[in-house]
Design a protein around this motif. Structure first.
Motif, PDB file in Angstrom:
ATOM      1  N   CYS A 141       0.994  -1.301   0.028  1.00 58.84           N
ATOM      2  CA  CYS A 141       0.074   0.016  -0.275  1.00 58.84           C
ATOM      3  C   CYS A 141       0.862   1.144  -0.006  1.00 58.84           C
ATOM      4  O   CYS A 141       0.673   2.194  -0.636  1.00 58.84           O
ATOM      5  N   LEU A 142       1.773   1.319   0.917  1.00 55.92           N
ATOM      6  CA  LEU A 142       2.839   2.503   0.878  1.00 55.92           C
ATOM      7  C   LEU A 142       3.605   2.750  -0.453  1.00 55.92           C
ATOM      8  O   LEU A 142       3.805   3.946  -0.792  1.00 55.92           O
ATOM      9  N   ALA A 143       4.128   1.490  -0.933  1.00 51.45           N
ATOM     10  CA  ALA A 143       4.685   1.706  -2.288  1.00 51.45           C
ATOM     11  C   ALA A 143       3.816   2.217  -3.247  1.00 51.45           C
ATOM     12  O   ALA A 143       4.260   3.094  -4.082  1.00 51.45           O
ATOM     13  N   VAL A 144       2.629   2.014  -3.389  1.00 51.68           N
ATOM     14  CA  VAL A 144       1.679   2.479  -4.362  1.00 51.68           C
ATOM     15  C   VAL A 144       1.551   3.867  -4.004  1.00 51.68           C
ATOM     16  O   VAL A 144       1.391   4.829  -4.985  1.00 51.68           O
ATOM     17  N   LEU A 145       1.085   4.256  -2.778  1.00 51.30           N
ATOM     18  CA  LEU A 145       0.886   5.598  -2.420  1.00 51.30           C
ATOM     19  C   LEU A 145       2.053   6.625  -2.697  1.00 51.30           C
ATOM     20  O   LEU A 145       1.723   7.598  -3.150  1.00 51.30           O
ATOM     21  N   LYS A 146       3.280   6.092  -2.600  1.00 56.85           N
ATOM     22  CA  LYS A 146       4.379   7.048  -2.672  1.00 56.85           C
ATOM     23  C   LYS A 146       4.761   6.919  -4.047  1.00 56.85           C
ATOM     24  O   LYS A 146       5.108   7.890  -4.500  1.00 56.85           O
ATOM     25  N   GLY A 147       4.446   5.883  -4.809  1.00 60.57           N
ATOM     26  CA  GLY A 147       4.755   6.135  -6.362  1.00 60.57           C
ATOM     27  C   GLY A 147       3.618   6.920  -7.071  1.00 60.57           C
ATOM     28  O   GLY A 147       3.881   6.896  -8.078  1.00 60.57           O
ATOM     29  N   GLU A 148       2.342   7.018  -6.473  1.00 67.29           N
ATOM     30  CA  GLU A 148       1.291   7.263  -7.025  1.00 67.29           C
ATOM     31  C   GLU A 148       1.039   6.825  -8.532  1.00 67.29           C
ATOM     32  O   GLU A 148       0.728   7.122  -9.576  1.00 67.29           O
ATOM     33  N   ASP A 149       1.275   5.415  -8.395  1.00 68.91           N
ATOM     34  CA  ASP A 149       0.723   4.544  -9.708  1.00 68.91           C
ATOM     35  C   ASP A 149       1.452   4.988 -10.966  1.00 68.91           C
ATOM     36  O   ASP A 149       0.819   4.902 -12.131  1.00 68.91           O
ATOM     37  N   ARG A 150       2.879   5.128 -10.758  1.00 70.70           N
ATOM     38  CA  ARG A 150       3.900   5.672 -11.896  1.00 70.70           C
ATOM     39  C   ARG A 150       3.981   4.733 -12.985  1.00 70.70           C
ATOM     40  O   ARG A 150       4.030   5.186 -14.228  1.00 70.70           O
ATOM     41  N   ASP A 151       3.590   3.375 -12.644  1.00 71.21           N
ATOM     42  CA  ASP A 151       3.771   2.416 -13.707  1.00 71.21           C
ATOM     43  C   ASP A 151       2.494   2.231 -14.500  1.00 71.21           C
ATOM     44  O   ASP A 151       2.355   1.312 -15.284  1.00 71.21           O
ATOM     45  N   GLY A 152       1.622   2.910 -13.964  1.00 74.69           N
ATOM     46  CA  GLY A 152       0.235   2.823 -14.729  1.00 74.69           C
ATOM     47  C   GLY A 152      -0.919   1.540 -14.598  1.00 74.69           C
ATOM     48  O   GLY A 152      -1.537   1.157 -15.330  1.00 74.69           O
ATOM     49  N   GLN A 153      -0.756   0.889 -13.381  1.00 70.66           N
ATOM     50  CA  GLN A 153      -1.462  -0.166 -13.247  1.00 70.66           C
ATOM     51  C   GLN A 153      -2.882   0.293 -13.245  1.00 70.66           C
ATOM     52  O   GLN A 153      -3.650  -0.732 -13.687  1.00 70.66           O
TER      53      GLN A 153
END
Length: 404
Positions: free
Chosen positions: A358-370
């Protein structure tokens, strides 16, 4: 048009929870090919207001009240014999009379949504072309419930698993086709009921991608700025209750500690007292029923699906994907989803691993376009029109094979 008897354990409207979403889309598509005679129960008094919405798709309609409290008491009569408790729960003399009258008019085919409603069909199904949509292997759901409870509930759940499986097997063997919501569920039932393996089919759920679309503009339902993790689902369903209680207590505190503005927003009707109490925890919000879940997905940073007991495809996951919202889930919540190689799933089973994801997604703001790839997956594999065409084919199969 031919006539079709359609039996469902719950009124298929509004399409705001898993079984209603599936049964409503069945009704909508079937009504274009058949004169539908629909018989079902209303277990939520607020749903009576939708009688006209449902009647618009039907040639005839039988809606009967079902009071869950009384039905639970009545279901205990099943303990006096070897039948599953599910059968007396849904047993109703008026429904039986309506079914008998409808079939006496010459209706020669039936679609039954959930195994319990097959009790209304005649014992000899030779003259009635019957398709049963089991959706999931409910008997295995009760088996899972038994492992998570103490005596006496574990004994009751284990008994229900055993007796319901025997009933499911008998009904599937007497039908022309038995349908399940995923190939995994179909495969499980073929293993449990090998005598019916040849008539078992998988027909996926779908998503109305025009309705669940990130291209529309939605008002922000959240009162202030912040980071939102959202769970959407019926909050009186035990598997959902278990999921949010576990996530709120075991997963979310680590997220909140690392991201102070994080909120875990639980969106869904009829929250149990156990769910309502979660609002006492820091950063946890329980909304109850909302008129439209789409704004909560559109303005969320992340959708979570931390189910530990799950059967079939989770509509909550498909709808989040259709909205272009990134998803973090347990393996159980993704069981049955089509393989989308382009989709980099964030999936974990343990609390620490899930909070880190969860933290990885929140910090990355979905940069890989999932999020965008999730919608592409839904567009490619979850069309209601395509799936319902297969169901209509099963309902027509015997008729097409008969001599003119």
């Amino acid at each position: 048009m031919k006539d079709l008897l359609f039996l469902a354990h719950r009124i298929p409207y509004p399409p705001n929870k898993g079984d209603k979403i599936r049964s409503f889309n069945m009704l909508k598509h079937l009504s274009t090919q058949f004169r539908v005679h629909l018989g079902c129960f209303v277990d939520d008094p607020r749903d009576w207001q939708y009688q006209k919405d449902v009647a618009a798709y039907c040639e005839s309609l039988c809606l009967l009240p079902l009071h869950p409290g009384r039905a639970r008491v009545k279901s205990l009569t099943g303990l006096l014999g070897s039948q599953p408790l599910t059968l007396p729960y849904y047993r109703n003399r008026r429904m039986q009379q309506w079914v008998n009258t409808t079939l006496a008019r010459g209706v020669d085919r039936a679609l039954v949504f959930s195994a319990a409603m097959t009790q209304y069909l005649p014992a000899n199904l030779q003259q009635l072309h019957t398709v049963i949509d089991f959706c999931d292997v409910d008997s295995d759901k009760w088996r899972q419930y038994a492992t998570g409870h103490r005596f006496p509930m574990n004994w009751i759940y284990a008994r229900e698993a055993r007796t319901l499986l025997a009933f499911e097997r008998r009904q599937a063997a007497a039908s022309d086709a038995a349908v399940f919501v995923t190939e995994q569920e179909a495969r499980l039932f073929r293993e449990l009921a090998p005598e019916s393996a040849a008539r078992v089919h998988a027909i996926d759920n779908g998503v109305d991608t025009r309705y669940f679309s990130p291209e529309q503009v939605y008002p922000n339902p959240y009162p202030a700025t912040g980071t939102r993790l959202v769970f959407v689902g019926a909050m009186d369903y035990w598997a959902n209750v278990d999921a949010v209680v576990w996530f709120a207590n075991q997963v979310f505190p680590a997220v909140r500690a690392a991201q102070a503005d994080a909120e875990f927003v639980i969106v869904g009707a009829r929250p149990t007292p156990e769910v309502t109490r979660l609002a006492r925890l820091d950063g946890v919000v329980v909304t109850g029923a909302v008129p439209d879940v789409r704004p909560y997905l559109a303005h969320a940073n992340l959708a979570v699906a931390p189910l530990r007991i799950a059967r079939g495809v989770q509509n909550k996951v498909l709808e989040a994907m259709a909205m272009g919202c990134p998803v973090v889930a347990t393996p159980q919540a993704l069981d049955g989803l089509r393989d989308c190689p382009q989709l980099n799933w964030r999936v974990a089973e343990q609390a620490d691993d899930l909070s880190n994801l969860c933290l990885a997604v929140l910090k990355g703001e979905d940069r890989d376009g999932q999020g965008a790839r999730g919608r592409d997956c839904v567009l490619s594999h979850y069309s209601w029109s395509e799936h319902m065409a297969r169901l209509i084919g099963l309902l027509n199969e015997r008729v097409q094979n008969e001599p003119a």
